[in-house]
Design a protein around this motif. Structure first.
Motif, short mmCIF file in Angstrom:
data_model
loop_
_atom_site.label_atom_id
_atom_site.label_comp_id
_atom_site.label_asym_id
_atom_site.label_seq_id
_atom_site.Cartn_x
_atom_site.Cartn_y
_atom_site.Cartn_z
N LEU A 152 -13.73 2.66 -1.39
CA LEU A 152 -14.51 3.26 -0.30
C LEU A 152 -14.81 2.23 0.78
N LYS A 153 -15.11 1.00 0.37
CA LYS A 153 -15.35 -0.08 1.33
C LYS A 153 -14.09 -0.31 2.17
N ALA A 154 -12.94 -0.32 1.52
CA ALA A 154 -11.68 -0.53 2.26
C ALA A 154 -11.40 0.64 3.20
N LEU A 155 -11.70 1.86 2.78
CA LEU A 155 -11.51 3.02 3.65
C LEU A 155 -12.40 2.93 4.87
N ALA A 156 -13.65 2.48 4.67
CA ALA A 156 -14.56 2.32 5.81
C ALA A 156 -14.07 1.22 6.75
N GLU A 157 -13.62 0.12 6.18
CA GLU A 157 -13.15 -1.01 7.00
C GLU A 157 -11.85 -0.68 7.74
N ASN A 158 -11.08 0.23 7.16
CA ASN A 158 -9.82 0.64 7.79
C ASN A 158 -9.91 2.07 8.33
N TYR A 159 -11.07 2.42 8.84
CA TYR A 159 -11.29 3.77 9.33
C TYR A 159 -10.33 4.13 10.47
N ALA A 160 -9.86 3.13 11.17
CA ALA A 160 -8.91 3.38 12.27
C ALA A 160 -7.61 3.98 11.74
N ASP A 161 -7.35 3.86 10.43
CA ASP A 161 -6.13 4.40 9.83
C ASP A 161 -6.33 5.80 9.25
N ARG A 162 -7.40 6.48 9.66
CA ARG A 162 -7.77 7.76 9.04
C ARG A 162 -6.71 8.86 9.21
N ASP A 163 -5.79 8.71 10.13
CA ASP A 163 -4.73 9.70 10.29
C ASP A 163 -3.52 9.41 9.42
N ASP A 164 -3.62 8.39 8.60
CA ASP A 164 -2.53 8.01 7.71
C ASP A 164 -2.61 8.82 6.41
N ASP A 165 -1.48 9.29 5.92
CA ASP A 165 -1.45 10.08 4.69
C ASP A 165 -2.07 9.34 3.52
N GLN A 166 -1.79 8.07 3.41
CA GLN A 166 -2.30 7.28 2.28
C GLN A 166 -3.82 7.14 2.37
N TRP A 167 -4.34 6.94 3.58
CA TRP A 167 -5.80 6.83 3.75
C TRP A 167 -6.46 8.12 3.28
N ARG A 168 -5.92 9.26 3.71
CA ARG A 168 -6.50 10.55 3.33
C ARG A 168 -6.44 10.75 1.82
N ALA A 169 -5.29 10.43 1.24
CA ALA A 169 -5.12 10.63 -0.20
C ALA A 169 -6.11 9.77 -0.99
N ASN A 170 -6.29 8.54 -0.55
CA ASN A 170 -7.21 7.65 -1.26
C ASN A 170 -8.66 8.12 -1.17
N LEU A 171 -9.07 8.64 -0.02
CA LEU A 171 -10.43 9.15 0.08
C LEU A 171 -10.60 10.38 -0.82
N MET A 172 -9.63 11.27 -0.79
CA MET A 172 -9.75 12.50 -1.58
C MET A 172 -9.84 12.20 -3.07
N TRP A 173 -9.01 11.27 -3.55
CA TRP A 173 -9.00 10.97 -4.98
C TRP A 173 -10.23 10.14 -5.38
N THR A 174 -10.64 9.20 -4.52
CA THR A 174 -11.81 8.38 -4.83
C THR A 174 -13.06 9.23 -4.91
N ALA A 175 -13.24 10.14 -3.95
CA ALA A 175 -14.42 11.01 -3.97
C ALA A 175 -14.44 11.89 -5.20
N ASN A 176 -13.26 12.33 -5.63
CA ASN A 176 -13.19 13.14 -6.85
C ASN A 176 -13.62 12.32 -8.07
N GLN A 177 -13.09 11.11 -8.18
CA GLN A 177 -13.37 10.28 -9.35
C GLN A 177 -14.82 9.77 -9.37
N ALA A 178 -15.46 9.74 -8.21
CA ALA A 178 -16.83 9.26 -8.14
C ALA A 178 -17.81 10.15 -8.89
#
Length: 382
Positions: free
Chosen positions: A220-246
């Motif tokens: 989550l820290k990396a997603l926040a720090e790389n928020y500029a990459d939010r339109d990237d498929d990998q960024w979206r996938a990582n947020l979706m899976w991390t939030a689920n596992q949380a």
């Protein structure tokens, strides 16, 4: 460390997975298709669901709000009873999925559904639920909890039941492509606090739970720090899976849990309409500072292992500062400013609601009394 853990939700993760619901829902089931404000009709999700349900009998119910209300959901219950529906498909974020759980349990109950929230009725059965997640944040798609608001009394309460755990959940990161910036940011914050509520408590020597919690926080820290990459498929996938596992039950198994930030934050949402995630960002730093001695060991562990902070007597304090800075980097406020002009009155209102809802001994040590909640609010309200 003693616990029983099971997560029976079948996850279909990845692009193009919405079509899986055609087989995941038995064809003899009459489906209630439950969704929110209609954004799924603009991003193509609605059409994908309709195509997947082409061999099913189904009815739709739209209009489930953010922070879903009893008043709206009771209408869905009436529809389910009237049409004798026997499967619920929730399509949306945590609010829609939470709402589906209330509908699923309430549809098999003859009394007022709010009894489920007050504890007057404990569900012994519920309609089966499937979920298509479009907004990653709460983890509701694969857990047994829900939070519902009663607009009439500005009450926001939670319930948990194994009978409302979704049978399956579709997590397709492509559904996030049209989300507003605010909702993406809320997803990061919400998931972050979910992990913290299960991690920043008392040391338990639970190496797997701690290590996995720290991995999720780093993500989550990396997603926040790389928020500029939010339109990237990998960024979206990582947020979706991390939030689920949380919040799927794993990192909270066998360890103490807190949830005081949520209980106090719920009152800010109910009273002032603050986004759920942003109510958490407002309360958490003040609560951590209030409870710093009890939480010092885990705060120091978080500071070292997640933020890579140097050791020292003030490591816990610097860790809280780092959490607050993370929120600020996403332009998320950590003090309530929109409450009217009377701060003492605002504090009194929240404390009164906490007392009304019996939230009088919160936290992993039940140390957050109404007196401590008042102190937390004095720092959290600008």
């Amino acid at each position: 460390m003693q616990f029983s853990y099971s997560n029976p939700t079948n996850i279909h993760f990845g692009q193009g997975q919405i079509s899986k619901i055609a087989d995941a829902i038995p064809q003899d089931k009459k489906v209630l298709f439950l969704y929110g404000g209609g954004s799924i009709k603009k991003n193509g999700v609605y059409d994908q669901v309709v195509a997947a349900l082409s061999n099913h009998v189904w009815f739709e119910f739209a209009g489930v709000e953010p922070n879903p209300t009893k008043e709206t959901l009771d209408k869905a219950i009436n529809l389910a009873k009237e049409k004798q529906l026997d499967f619920i498909l929730a399509v949306g974020g945590g609010s829609v999925i939470d709402g589906s759980k209330y509908v699923a349990a309430g549809s098999l109950y003859d009394g007022d559904g709010w009894d489920i929230l007050t504890g007057e009725y404990t569900p012994s059965a519920a309609l089966p639920i499937g979920a298509i997640l479009t907004l990653p944040a709460t983890g509701s798609e694969s857990n047994k909890g829900a939070v519902i608001t009663k607009a009439e009394t500005q009450s926001k309460l939670a319930f948990m039941s194994p009978y409302v755990q979704p049978e399956f959940a579709v997590l397709d990161p492509d559904t996030m492509k049209t989300l507003p910036e605010r909702q993406l940011i809320n997803g990061i914050v919400d998931a972050w606090v979910h992990v913290c509520e299960q991690y920043i408590t008392n040391p338990a020597g639970a190496a797997v739970q701690d290590g996995y919690a720290e991995a999720l926080l780093k993500s989550l820290k990396a997603l926040a720090e790389n928020y500029a990459d939010r339109d990237d498929d990998q960024w979206r996938a990582n947020l979706m899976w991390t939030a689920n596992q949380a919040l799927n039950g794993l990192i909270g198994s066998g360890v103490q849990q807190d949830w005081a930030t949520h209980m106090i934050g719920h009152e800010l949402t109910a009273l002032y309409g603050v986004d759920h995630a942003r109510s958490l960002a407002i309360i958490q730093p003040s609560l951590l500072r209030n409870q710093i001695e009890q939480k010092r060991a885990k705060l120091e562990q978080l500071g070292k292992n997640v933020f890579s902070l140097e050791g020292g007597d003030d490591l816990a304090e610097r860790t809280i500062d780092a959490i607050e800075a993370l929120y600020h980097s996403l332009n998320v406020e950590t003090q309530l400013t929109n409450y009217g002009s009377d701060k003492p009155k605002a504090i009194d209102q929240v404390v009164e609601q906490l007392e009304e809802h019996q939230m009088i001994a919160l936290g992993e040590n039940q140390a957050i009394t109404l007196v401590e909640s008042r102190k937390i609010l004095e720092h959290a309200i600008a």
